[in-house]
Every structure is written in C-alpha cells, then in structure tokens.
Design an enzyme around this catalytic site. Structure first.
Site: not given
Length: 218
Positions: A81-83, A167
C-alpha cells in the site's frame, strides 16, 4: 542515428526516437520550407501497482517481522500500500522508501538510510510493533501508521480523515486476502469488514510535571 523521414511527412522510428518531415512557413521570408522534427517516444507511465518486489525483500520482511513478533503478511500489506515495493519511493510529504518512513520517524527508530531496504523494513516493523503495543488493535495501529498516534488518540479510534479511512481499508483488505491464501486461519473480523466496529481500549494522553507528553491504554 536518426531514421530517414518519409517523403509524405509521416514519422519513421529509430529505437525510441522518431523524425518527422513537415512543411512550415518561414516567418522571415514567408516561403514554405520543409523541416525535420525530432519526436521522442513518450516514457511509459510509472505504474506502482505493477512493480515487482526487489530481490530478498520478502525474506527480509519474513525475518524482521518474526523477530519483532509482527505478522509478515501485515508488513507485506503495508509495503504494498505504501510504496508498491519501490525502495526509492518518495511521497509528496517526504515519506521515504519501502515502508514510507518520515525522516523524523526513521531517526526515532534508528534508521540511517531510509532507501536501504533492510534498514527501512526494520524501522517500519519496529514502528508498527510500537503502535500495536500502544493501541492493542491492529486496525488502530494501521490508522496510526498513516495519520500518527496523536490523531488516533485524539479521536480514540480511526481518525475521520478521508485518506486515513481509505488507507486502513486498503491495508486491511490486502491483509485479509493474504491471510486467506495462507490457509484456513481465521482473519480478524475487524480487519475484514469496514462495517465491523472493533472493541478498543481507550487511549489516554497526558502531560507530566516536566512537560513531557505521554499516551497509554487502560
């Protein structure tokens, strides 16, 4: 080398560079002149979702997560999800690396180089474990990873920020699917459903006599 231009003005390709013959008006003389334009093929869009994990990232996640008693599948879900597994990723807000650590968070958890996958993963896992211990609830830990522990303490739950709500649901969905693939292990209802309201322990924030800020759970 550039490819020759077609006489009808169409472009011919040579590798990633094209030439195009066109007729234009010379502004200084008013005459028609034929000129050659160089046309470069556009770069392919950067599709983060299609990025492959760098070598050894999965083994780094497995080893590091186990050493801090964090589920590796949760760590993988956060990284996705982040990168999308891009070790050089930098967010508009300045978060860096695989687990998108803000510089202050990186320093807080002993990370010297956020673009080093091993250091970044270790710092991110340590932070995630700290949040799990603080809130005793994976859903709140995920929310705090995005919005900060202060925001979760303020609202005593997932902050009503559009970005944070999305998120939490995205990480939870990825985590739930990953758990389903590993076997018949039961996935936490709180992480599987956006409608589920998990039982949480209230978070208490206070300032001590020396002006230091603290948070704890009952």
């Amino acid at each position: 080398m550039f490819a020759a231009s077609a006489p009808d003005g169409t472009a011919r390709e040579s590798g990633k560079v094209q030439t195009r013959s066109v007729v234009r008006v010379d502004p200084s003389t008013g005459r028609l002149v034929r000129v050659i334009d160089v046309v470069r093929s556009p770069r392919a869009p950067n599709k983060r979702s299609a990025a492959a994990a760098p070598p050894n990232v999965h083994s780094l996640v497995e080893t590091t997560a186990r050493s801090y008693d964090v589920d590796p599948l949760l760590v993988e879900s956060v990284i996705q999800t982040e990168s999308a597994y891009q070790p050089g990723a930098v967010s508009p807000k300045g978060a860096q690396g695989l687990m998108q650590l803000m510089p202050a968070t990186a320093r807080r958890f002993g990370v010297n180089d956020s673009f080093d996958p091993k250091e970044n993963i270790e710092g991110g896992v340590k932070y995630l474990k700290y949040l799990q211990n603080l809130f005793q609830d994976d859903r709140l830990a995920i929310a705090a990873y995005n919005a900060g522990e202060g925001a979760v303490a303020k609202y005593n739950g997932v902050p009503p920020y559009k970005e944070t709500v999305a998120y939490v649901e995205k990480v939870s969905r990825k985590y739930g699917k990953a758990k389903e693939k590993t076997g018949p292990a039961v996935v936490s209802e709180a992480l599987n459903s956006s409608e589920a309201v998990p039982e949480t322990r209230p978070v208490i924030a206070y300032t001590d006599s020396q002006g230091r800020w603290h948070m704890t759970t009952q």
